[in-house]
Design a protein around this motif. Structure first.
Motif, mmCIF file in Angstrom:
data_model
loop_
_atom_site.group_PDB
_atom_site.id
_atom_site.type_symbol
_atom_site.label_atom_id
_atom_site.label_comp_id
_atom_site.label_asym_id
_atom_site.label_seq_id
_atom_site.Cartn_x
_atom_site.Cartn_y
_atom_site.Cartn_z
ATOM 1 N N ASP A 124 124.588 14.320 -48.940
ATOM 2 C CA ASP A 124 124.958 13.749 -47.487
ATOM 3 C C ASP A 124 123.590 13.421 -46.972
ATOM 4 N N TRP A 125 123.523 12.688 -45.839
ATOM 5 C CA TRP A 125 122.514 12.351 -44.991
ATOM 6 C C TRP A 125 122.489 12.796 -43.784
ATOM 7 N N GLU A 126 121.591 13.166 -42.852
ATOM 8 C CA GLU A 126 121.433 13.487 -41.660
ATOM 9 C C GLU A 126 120.199 13.033 -40.952
ATOM 10 N N VAL A 127 120.315 12.058 -39.843
ATOM 11 C CA VAL A 127 119.160 11.544 -39.121
ATOM 12 C C VAL A 127 118.776 12.788 -38.029
ATOM 13 N N GLU A 128 117.484 12.960 -37.999
ATOM 14 C CA GLU A 128 117.354 14.067 -37.113
ATOM 15 C C GLU A 128 115.837 13.587 -36.570
ATOM 16 N N LEU A 129 115.623 14.320 -35.191
ATOM 17 C CA LEU A 129 114.494 14.171 -34.614
ATOM 18 C C LEU A 129 113.831 15.310 -35.287
ATOM 19 N N ALA A 130 112.550 15.128 -35.642
ATOM 20 C CA ALA A 130 111.630 16.261 -36.179
ATOM 21 C C ALA A 130 110.437 16.440 -35.299
ATOM 22 N N VAL A 131 110.116 17.416 -34.739
ATOM 23 C CA VAL A 131 109.003 17.983 -33.960
ATOM 24 C C VAL A 131 107.872 18.660 -34.795
ATOM 25 N N VAL A 132 106.753 18.044 -34.657
ATOM 26 C CA VAL A 132 105.638 19.031 -35.381
ATOM 27 C C VAL A 132 104.717 19.525 -34.373
ATOM 28 N N LEU A 133 104.351 20.660 -34.778
ATOM 29 C CA LEU A 133 103.575 21.454 -33.843
ATOM 30 C C LEU A 133 102.183 21.178 -34.055
ATOM 31 N N ALA A 134 101.211 21.298 -32.842
ATOM 32 C CA ALA A 134 99.895 21.165 -32.857
ATOM 33 C C ALA A 134 99.148 22.574 -32.612
ATOM 34 N N HIS A 135 99.882 23.349 -32.198
ATOM 35 C CA HIS A 135 99.255 24.792 -31.730
ATOM 36 C C HIS A 135 100.457 25.937 -32.092
ATOM 37 N N ARG A 136 99.660 27.158 -32.332
ATOM 38 C CA ARG A 136 100.806 28.398 -32.401
ATOM 39 C C ARG A 136 101.564 28.444 -31.434
ATOM 40 N N ALA A 137 102.945 28.825 -31.905
ATOM 41 C CA ALA A 137 103.860 29.393 -30.849
ATOM 42 C C ALA A 137 104.435 30.623 -31.209
ATOM 43 N N ARG A 138 104.057 31.438 -30.402
ATOM 44 C CA ARG A 138 104.323 32.917 -30.551
ATOM 45 C C ARG A 138 104.719 33.633 -29.237
ATOM 46 N N TYR A 139 105.949 34.097 -29.097
ATOM 47 C CA TYR A 139 106.455 34.790 -27.836
ATOM 48 C C TYR A 139 106.186 33.973 -26.566
ATOM 49 N N LEU A 140 106.577 32.623 -26.539
ATOM 50 C CA LEU A 140 106.531 31.722 -25.481
ATOM 51 C C LEU A 140 107.246 32.322 -24.267
ATOM 52 N N ASP A 141 106.922 32.229 -22.891
ATOM 53 C CA ASP A 141 107.310 32.764 -21.877
ATOM 54 C C ASP A 141 108.687 31.808 -21.456
ATOM 55 N N SER A 142 108.398 30.482 -21.787
ATOM 56 C CA SER A 142 109.578 29.471 -21.205
ATOM 57 C C SER A 142 109.418 28.417 -22.169
ATOM 58 N N PRO A 143 110.659 27.468 -21.812
ATOM 59 C CA PRO A 143 110.723 26.112 -22.631
ATOM 60 C C PRO A 143 109.572 25.351 -22.125
ATOM 61 N N ASP A 144 109.260 25.306 -20.725
ATOM 62 C CA ASP A 144 108.076 24.492 -20.255
ATOM 63 C C ASP A 144 106.841 24.795 -21.018
ATOM 64 N N GLU A 145 106.564 25.921 -21.446
ATOM 65 C CA GLU A 145 105.196 26.128 -22.295
ATOM 66 C C GLU A 145 105.349 25.751 -23.455
ATOM 67 N N ALA A 146 106.434 25.358 -24.114
ATOM 68 C CA ALA A 146 106.381 24.730 -25.318
ATOM 69 C C ALA A 146 106.065 23.240 -25.517
ATOM 70 N N ALA A 147 106.230 22.741 -24.352
ATOM 71 C CA ALA A 147 105.743 21.239 -24.331
ATOM 72 C C ALA A 147 104.385 20.897 -24.606
ATOM 73 N N ALA A 148 103.405 21.858 -24.177
ATOM 74 C CA ALA A 148 102.025 21.507 -24.665
ATOM 75 C C ALA A 148 101.654 21.763 -25.855
ATOM 76 N N LEU A 149 102.525 22.560 -26.712
ATOM 77 C CA LEU A 149 102.203 22.657 -28.016
ATOM 78 C C LEU A 149 102.647 21.790 -29.012
ATOM 79 N N VAL A 150 103.313 20.640 -28.555
ATOM 80 C CA VAL A 150 103.854 19.684 -29.641
ATOM 81 C C VAL A 150 102.717 18.326 -29.815
ATOM 82 N N ALA A 151 102.637 18.372 -31.242
ATOM 83 C CA ALA A 151 101.433 17.352 -31.631
ATOM 84 C C ALA A 151 102.183 15.922 -31.463
#
Length: 285
Positions: A124-151
């Motif tokens: 089967d096929w599945e088109v998906e949005l892939a996200v690549v990390l630029a920085h380590r993500a460990r025990y983030l405090d909020s989803p807003d903090e995640a935005a700055a870690l995306v390459a």
């Protein structure tokens, strides 16, 4: 910016696509687009080099396009993250993100051959949005903090062999997700400033020219930044890791379409991220 890698498998070279007919060689900046490049401020160096015009032009005509990130340390996947897809799969929308893993060696280029596994009846096929990390993500405090870690973002085709995934799974999905060539990715890694809102992107797929999926990332149950935040509470995401964020309705598992066979052509597209075209072939004996 749109970053890409061209050349034979295992010998790709890094490129930045400045415009449709303007590609620049990134080898003066980095040997590859990989975890070390992303973690070491590579995107800023590329941006500066583009702005100063110091990168040589490169003719990419006819070149093979590889996955836009060299072999990631992990490919983390979110299952049933679109309500309509959960429904066509016969499941209720999940209350928590469903996580499974693909082997990193499933990642191939956006035009590479997809191999139908030995004994497969339900690929089967599945088109998906892939996200690549630029920085380590460990025990983030909020989803807003995640935005700055995306390459950046890219297209993934999260191919699946449903019999392996569901019938002989033993309760986990990775058997049906980790067959060789089962994650075409690219053509580009597009930085967040060019993508804008990751929850406002149209996703589409076709098989042999016939439309299959047509949806929007707005229909995700769990958004991109929440997923990174959520995963960071249970594991450590490293630079270069890939998160496949789920697929919308319109796959063969729905019963509305036939499964893939050798010779079929699968195309996937996401607004602003380009398009893939993969031809299926039987795996060599």
């Amino acid at each position: 910016m749109k970053l890409m890698r061209i050349g034979a498998p295992g010998a790709e070279q890094p490129v930045v696509r400045v415009a449709d007919d303007d590609h620049r060689d990134l080898r003066p900046v980095t040997r590859d687009i990989d975890a070390a490049f992303l973690a070491g401020g590579g995107l800023d160096r590329v941006r500066q080099a583009v702005e100063t015009g110091t990168l040589p032009r490169l003719d990419v005509t006819g070149a093979r396009i590889g996955a836009p990130v060299a072999r990631p340390g992990a490919v983390l996947c979110i299952g049933m993250n679109y309500a309509a897809h959960a429904a066509e799969s016969g499941a209720a929308p999940p209350e928590q993100p469903v996580l499974f893993y693909k082997s990193p060696n499933t990642v191939v280029g956006p035009q590479d051959t997809v191999l139908i596994p030995r004994g497969s009846q339900r690929t089967d096929w599945e088109v998906e949005l892939a996200v690549v990390l630029a920085h380590r993500a460990r025990y983030l405090d909020s989803p807003d903090e995640a935005a700055a870690l995306v390459a950046g973002y890219a297209i993934s085709n999260d191919l699946s062999e449903r019999s392996f995934q569901l019938d002989v799974s033993g309760g986990q999905w990775s058997k049906g997700k980790s067959c060789e060539t089962f994650n075409p990715m690219g053509p580009w890694l597009v930085t967040p400033d060019e993508v804008g809102d990751p929850q406002a992107l149209r996703l589409r797929s076709w098989v042999n020219g016939e439309a299959r999926q047509d949806s929007s990332t707005a229909d995700m149950i769990f958004g991109v930044h929440f997923l990174i935040y959520h995963l960071s509470q249970y594991l450590v995401l490293e630079p270069g890791d890939v998160v496949n964020t789920g697929t919308p309705q319109g796959v063969a598992l729905s019963g509305r379409f036939p499964y893939l066979r050798p010779g079929d052509v699968v195309e996937t597209a996401i607004d602003g991220l380009g398009q893939q075209r993969s031809t299926c072939a039987a795996v060599a004996s």
